[in-house]
Design a protein around this motif. Sequence first.
Motif, mmCIF file in Angstrom:
data_model
loop_
_atom_site.group_PDB
_atom_site.id
_atom_site.type_symbol
_atom_site.label_atom_id
_atom_site.label_comp_id
_atom_site.label_asym_id
_atom_site.label_seq_id
_atom_site.Cartn_x
_atom_site.Cartn_y
_atom_site.Cartn_z
ATOM 1 N N LEU A 9 64.276 32.909 1.277
ATOM 2 C CA LEU A 9 65.435 33.553 1.893
ATOM 3 C C LEU A 9 66.019 34.616 0.969
ATOM 4 O O LEU A 9 66.329 35.737 1.407
ATOM 5 C CB LEU A 9 66.494 32.511 2.235
ATOM 6 C CG LEU A 9 66.151 31.526 3.367
ATOM 7 C CD1 LEU A 9 67.196 30.424 3.444
ATOM 8 C CD2 LEU A 9 66.042 32.251 4.697
ATOM 9 N N ARG A 10 66.148 34.297 -0.288
ATOM 10 C CA ARG A 10 66.709 35.244 -1.253
ATOM 11 C C ARG A 10 65.813 36.465 -1.420
ATOM 12 O O ARG A 10 66.287 37.606 -1.440
ATOM 13 C CB ARG A 10 66.908 34.553 -2.602
ATOM 14 C CG ARG A 10 68.110 33.622 -2.654
ATOM 15 C CD ARG A 10 68.208 32.955 -4.008
ATOM 16 N NE ARG A 10 69.406 32.122 -4.112
ATOM 17 C CZ ARG A 10 69.671 31.320 -5.145
ATOM 18 N NH1 ARG A 10 68.807 31.258 -6.169
ATOM 19 N NH2 ARG A 10 70.770 30.601 -5.163
ATOM 20 N N ALA A 11 64.508 36.229 -1.546
ATOM 21 C CA ALA A 11 63.564 37.333 -1.767
ATOM 22 C C ALA A 11 63.566 38.308 -0.593
ATOM 23 O O ALA A 11 63.579 39.533 -0.786
ATOM 24 C CB ALA A 11 62.166 36.765 -1.992
ATOM 25 N N ASN A 12 63.573 37.783 0.625
ATOM 26 C CA ASN A 12 63.550 38.656 1.799
ATOM 27 C C ASN A 12 64.896 39.319 2.041
ATOM 28 O O ASN A 12 64.953 40.407 2.624
ATOM 29 C CB ASN A 12 63.116 37.858 3.034
ATOM 30 C CG ASN A 12 61.627 37.609 3.061
ATOM 31 O OD1 ASN A 12 60.838 38.488 3.357
ATOM 32 N ND2 ASN A 12 61.230 36.389 2.725
ATOM 33 N N TRP A 13 65.971 38.681 1.613
ATOM 34 C CA TRP A 13 67.279 39.308 1.743
ATOM 35 C C TRP A 13 67.419 40.457 0.759
ATOM 36 O O TRP A 13 67.893 41.540 1.116
ATOM 37 C CB TRP A 13 68.380 38.273 1.507
ATOM 38 C CG TRP A 13 69.745 38.811 1.799
ATOM 39 C CD1 TRP A 13 70.620 39.383 0.920
ATOM 40 C CD2 TRP A 13 70.384 38.875 3.079
ATOM 41 N NE1 TRP A 13 71.766 39.781 1.549
ATOM 42 C CE2 TRP A 13 71.652 39.482 2.877
ATOM 43 C CE3 TRP A 13 70.022 38.471 4.353
ATOM 44 C CZ2 TRP A 13 72.540 39.699 3.925
ATOM 45 C CZ3 TRP A 13 70.903 38.679 5.402
ATOM 46 C CH2 TRP A 13 72.147 39.288 5.182
ATOM 47 N N ARG A 14 66.971 40.250 -0.464
ATOM 48 C CA ARG A 14 67.078 41.288 -1.486
ATOM 49 C C ARG A 14 66.166 42.475 -1.180
ATOM 50 O O ARG A 14 66.480 43.605 -1.541
ATOM 51 C CB ARG A 14 66.738 40.702 -2.853
ATOM 52 C CG ARG A 14 67.801 39.742 -3.389
ATOM 53 C CD ARG A 14 67.329 39.048 -4.640
ATOM 54 N NE ARG A 14 68.332 38.124 -5.165
ATOM 55 C CZ ARG A 14 68.114 37.263 -6.149
ATOM 56 N NH1 ARG A 14 66.905 37.201 -6.722
ATOM 57 N NH2 ARG A 14 69.077 36.456 -6.574
ATOM 58 N N SER A 15 65.042 42.198 -0.526
ATOM 59 C CA SER A 15 64.111 43.285 -0.185
ATOM 60 C C SER A 15 64.523 44.015 1.091
ATOM 61 O O SER A 15 63.834 44.935 1.530
ATOM 62 C CB SER A 15 62.694 42.728 -0.011
ATOM 63 O OG SER A 15 62.635 41.833 1.086
ATOM 64 N N PHE A 16 65.633 43.585 1.698
ATOM 65 C CA PHE A 16 66.227 44.194 2.897
ATOM 66 C C PHE A 16 65.414 43.930 4.166
ATOM 67 O O PHE A 16 65.687 44.505 5.207
ATOM 68 C CB PHE A 16 66.409 45.712 2.718
ATOM 69 C CG PHE A 16 67.450 46.282 3.643
ATOM 70 C CD1 PHE A 16 68.790 45.981 3.484
ATOM 71 C CD2 PHE A 16 67.083 47.104 4.691
ATOM 72 C CE1 PHE A 16 69.751 46.489 4.344
ATOM 73 C CE2 PHE A 16 68.040 47.621 5.565
ATOM 74 C CZ PHE A 16 69.375 47.312 5.384
ATOM 75 N N ARG A 17 64.428 43.039 4.108
ATOM 76 C CA ARG A 17 63.671 42.737 5.332
ATOM 77 C C ARG A 17 64.551 41.995 6.330
ATOM 78 O O ARG A 17 64.609 42.364 7.508
ATOM 79 C CB ARG A 17 62.436 41.898 4.983
ATOM 80 C CG ARG A 17 61.405 42.627 4.151
ATOM 81 C CD ARG A 17 60.112 41.828 4.049
ATOM 82 N NE ARG A 17 59.204 42.426 3.077
ATOM 83 C CZ ARG A 17 59.105 42.036 1.812
ATOM 84 N NH1 ARG A 17 59.843 41.029 1.376
ATOM 85 N NH2 ARG A 17 58.274 42.628 0.984
ATOM 86 N N TYR A 18 65.214 40.939 5.899
ATOM 87 C CA TYR A 18 66.069 40.178 6.799
ATOM 88 C C TYR A 18 67.273 40.989 7.279
ATOM 89 O O TYR A 18 67.571 41.013 8.482
ATOM 90 C CB TYR A 18 66.532 38.888 6.130
ATOM 91 C CG TYR A 18 65.471 37.816 6.042
ATOM 92 C CD1 TYR A 18 64.164 38.054 6.485
ATOM 93 C CD2 TYR A 18 65.745 36.566 5.508
ATOM 94 C CE1 TYR A 18 63.187 37.082 6.390
ATOM 95 C CE2 TYR A 18 64.769 35.578 5.426
ATOM 96 C CZ TYR A 18 63.489 35.841 5.864
ATOM 97 O OH TYR A 18 62.521 34.869 5.772
ATOM 98 N N PRO A 19 68.001 41.682 6.375
ATOM 99 C CA PRO A 19 69.125 42.498 6.854
ATOM 100 C C PRO A 19 68.704 43.559 7.858
ATOM 101 O O PRO A 19 69.456 43.863 8.790
ATOM 102 C CB PRO A 19 69.656 43.141 5.558
ATOM 103 C CG PRO A 19 69.282 42.180 4.486
ATOM 104 C CD PRO A 19 67.953 41.621 4.901
#
Length: 214
Positions: A9-19
């Motif tokens: 969750l953190r990795a994908n949030w930081r990479s802006f994929r989830y946002p």
Amino acid sequence: MPVLIIKELRANWRSFRYPAFILVLFFFAILDPLMLKYMNEIVGYFATGIEMIIPDPTPEEAFLSYLSDVSQIGIVVLIFMSMGIVAREKETGVAGWLLSKPISRRQYLASKLVALYALVIISIFASSTFAYLYTTSLLGQAPLGAAALATTCLATFTLLIATLNFTLSTLLKTPLQAGGLTLLIFFISGILNMLVSGSAAADYYPNTLLAYMK
């Protein structure tokens, strides 16, 4: 496994994929009801000198417009966002490094799938709730039960596509292969839906879920 899920969750949030996926859903949740609300004014501004009579939009039309956009553009964004969920880490060697730790393949894959499912479910229901409330404030209240059923059907269909994309990302070598094949299947399924529509096979065809949005 909870640690792996949090890491994902953190990795994908930081990479802006989830946002990116969340922003797309909320973009349509805001835009579609607003566009329908002021459609007459917009058309009147551009159609100077031409008398056009457009029926006033209904809350159901506004909410359906939002659902339709998410079921098409939203899913395409999800495919691009998640096509490298496993394939990219295989390509870069991150997957091999993680699996050299005391982590099983089942835990590794399950953590990614749980995080992906959580993203889809929370994002769709949150944006649909916002779209429903925003539509109510602009145009009036749409039937709550029908809106909830339509949202559930959309989430279920999106989870199906997400699972397909995840599976292909696991089996294929590169993100481009996984995403490209998922997109191809997604578009072909829409074409086949027109062929089976109205037949007995439609009851067992996945795209029929989207019919409940109408």
